[in-house]
Design a protein around this motif. Structure first.
Motif, mmCIF file in Angstrom:
data_model
loop_
_atom_site.group_PDB
_atom_site.id
_atom_site.type_symbol
_atom_site.label_atom_id
_atom_site.label_comp_id
_atom_site.label_asym_id
_atom_site.label_seq_id
_atom_site.Cartn_x
_atom_site.Cartn_y
_atom_site.Cartn_z
ATOM 1 N N LYS A 2 0.780 -0.973 0.060
ATOM 2 C CA LYS A 2 -0.320 0.227 0.208
ATOM 3 C C LYS A 2 1.179 1.357 0.633
ATOM 4 O O LYS A 2 1.840 1.271 1.166
ATOM 5 N N THR A 4 0.893 4.107 1.865
ATOM 6 C CA THR A 4 0.383 4.254 3.406
ATOM 7 C C THR A 4 1.736 3.387 3.880
ATOM 8 O O THR A 4 1.973 3.861 4.802
ATOM 9 N N THR A 5 1.593 2.177 3.222
ATOM 10 C CA THR A 5 3.121 1.906 3.544
ATOM 11 C C THR A 5 4.184 1.961 3.314
ATOM 12 O O THR A 5 5.243 1.619 4.722
ATOM 13 N N SER A 80 -7.450 4.332 11.227
ATOM 14 C CA SER A 80 -7.428 3.401 11.728
ATOM 15 C C SER A 80 -6.802 2.158 12.412
ATOM 16 O O SER A 80 -5.427 1.810 11.370
ATOM 17 N N SER A 259 -1.878 4.349 10.135
ATOM 18 C CA SER A 259 -3.435 4.004 9.763
ATOM 19 C C SER A 259 -4.220 4.532 9.307
ATOM 20 O O SER A 259 -5.755 4.329 8.842
ATOM 21 N N GLN A 261 -6.384 5.748 6.351
ATOM 22 C CA GLN A 261 -7.239 4.974 5.436
ATOM 23 C C GLN A 261 -7.373 5.856 3.913
ATOM 24 O O GLN A 261 -8.685 6.226 4.011
ATOM 25 N N ASP A 263 -7.862 5.330 0.492
ATOM 26 C CA ASP A 263 -8.835 4.980 -0.341
ATOM 27 C C ASP A 263 -10.107 3.971 0.414
ATOM 28 O O ASP A 263 -11.176 3.891 -0.072
ATOM 29 N N ALA A 264 -10.802 4.612 1.881
ATOM 30 C CA ALA A 264 -11.883 4.260 2.064
ATOM 31 C C ALA A 264 -12.828 4.298 1.976
ATOM 32 O O ALA A 264 -12.256 5.921 2.221
#
Length: 277
Positions: A2, A4-5, A80, A259, A261, A263-264
């Protein structure tokens, strides 16, 4: 992996590299007799190159995130933190401890020593109290994000509590500059001022998500830069309170960066029923 990762890994690895290079600069780049910088020192020359490279890499990675701004999703949907609660709690604990140590030390005298000068005890007392209080005010946001979609916004603290953290850091930045500005060696303290400035901006942008006006791209860049700069500032040989503040900021934003997100929950339908925080 990802985006973000990748951002989290780059920020952590970049912070470690900047720390090692800054530590080498501290040991070889300054004269032990005059504390002035040594011309032509290799680590001193490589440090800005590394920071520019990491900044460019962060910029390219955040360009892959959604450009949606403002982000209307609830705070607990944007973040999250179930898998990153440990660095967040440790970061808050270090910030609280930093403020508590400053409050305690300010009660021992009228003037307190600081790198490069002296500070009034009253100013250090205010700075310490603001730091500790702002850290505690971050807990409701972390608890809300850890509960995820199950949380109810009416039980959360007001989003305005998140604005105390950037206020505390700006106050700390002013004090640090006042104590260090007489030092002719800008390289000795510029990194610390830069770290405090980016941390204040990152906290402010984090608060903007609570008001439904956040940007994943801007936050990710500021958070990643804060992790790198605050980790590098730990090599400057500062006192316990300052190191705890820098370490707390680095851990806190590393946790929130992991944490994120982006794309959510693209729809606004689920947002209209809840407040931002």
């Amino acid at each position: 992996m990802k985006n973000t990762t990748a951002l989290t890994v780059l920020s952590a690895a970049g912070g470690a590299a900047a720390f090692a290079l800054r530590l080498l600069q501290e040991h070889t780049g300054f004269s032990p007799d005059t504390s002035l910088s040594i011309p032509g020192n290799l680590p001193a020359r490589l440090m800005p190159v590394l920071l520019v490279f990491l900044g460019a890499a962060l910029f390219l990675l955040v360009r892959r995130l959604p450009s949606r701004h403002p982000d209307p999703r609830p705070f607990q949907v944007v973040f999250s933190v179930q898998g990153s609660i440990t660095p967040l709690v440790c970061g808050i604990a270090l910030l609280t401890l930093s403020g508590a140590v400053e409050v305690r030390s300010s009660l021992s005298g009228s003037l307190l020593s600081a790198p490069g000068g002296m500070l009034p005890a009253a100013a250090v007392l205010i700075s310490g109290a603001l730091t500790a209080l702002s850290a505690l005010c971050l807990l409701p946001a972390v608890l809300t994000a850890s509960a995820g979609r199950r949380s109810r916004s009416r039980r959360a603290a007001p989003p305005t509590l998140l604005l105390l953290a950037p206020t505390a850091l700006v106050f700390r930045l002013v004090l640090d500059y006042r104590a260090r500005s007489a030092n002719p060696t800008l390289e000795a303290y510029a990194l610390e001022l830069l770290a405090l400035g980016f941390a204040a901006l990152a906290f402010f942008n984090l608060a903007s998500f609570a008001f439904g006006d956040g940007s994943a791209r801007v936050f990710s860049f500021l958070a990643g830069a804060t992790v790198v700069l605050c980790t590098a500032a730990l090599a400057d040989g500062l006192d316990f309170a300052q190191n705890a503040a820098f370490g707390g900021c680095a851990l806190f934003f590393l946790g929130f960066l992991c944490s994120l997100q982006p794309d959510a929950g693209h729809t606004r339908s689920s947002v209209s029923e809840e407040d931002p925080l």
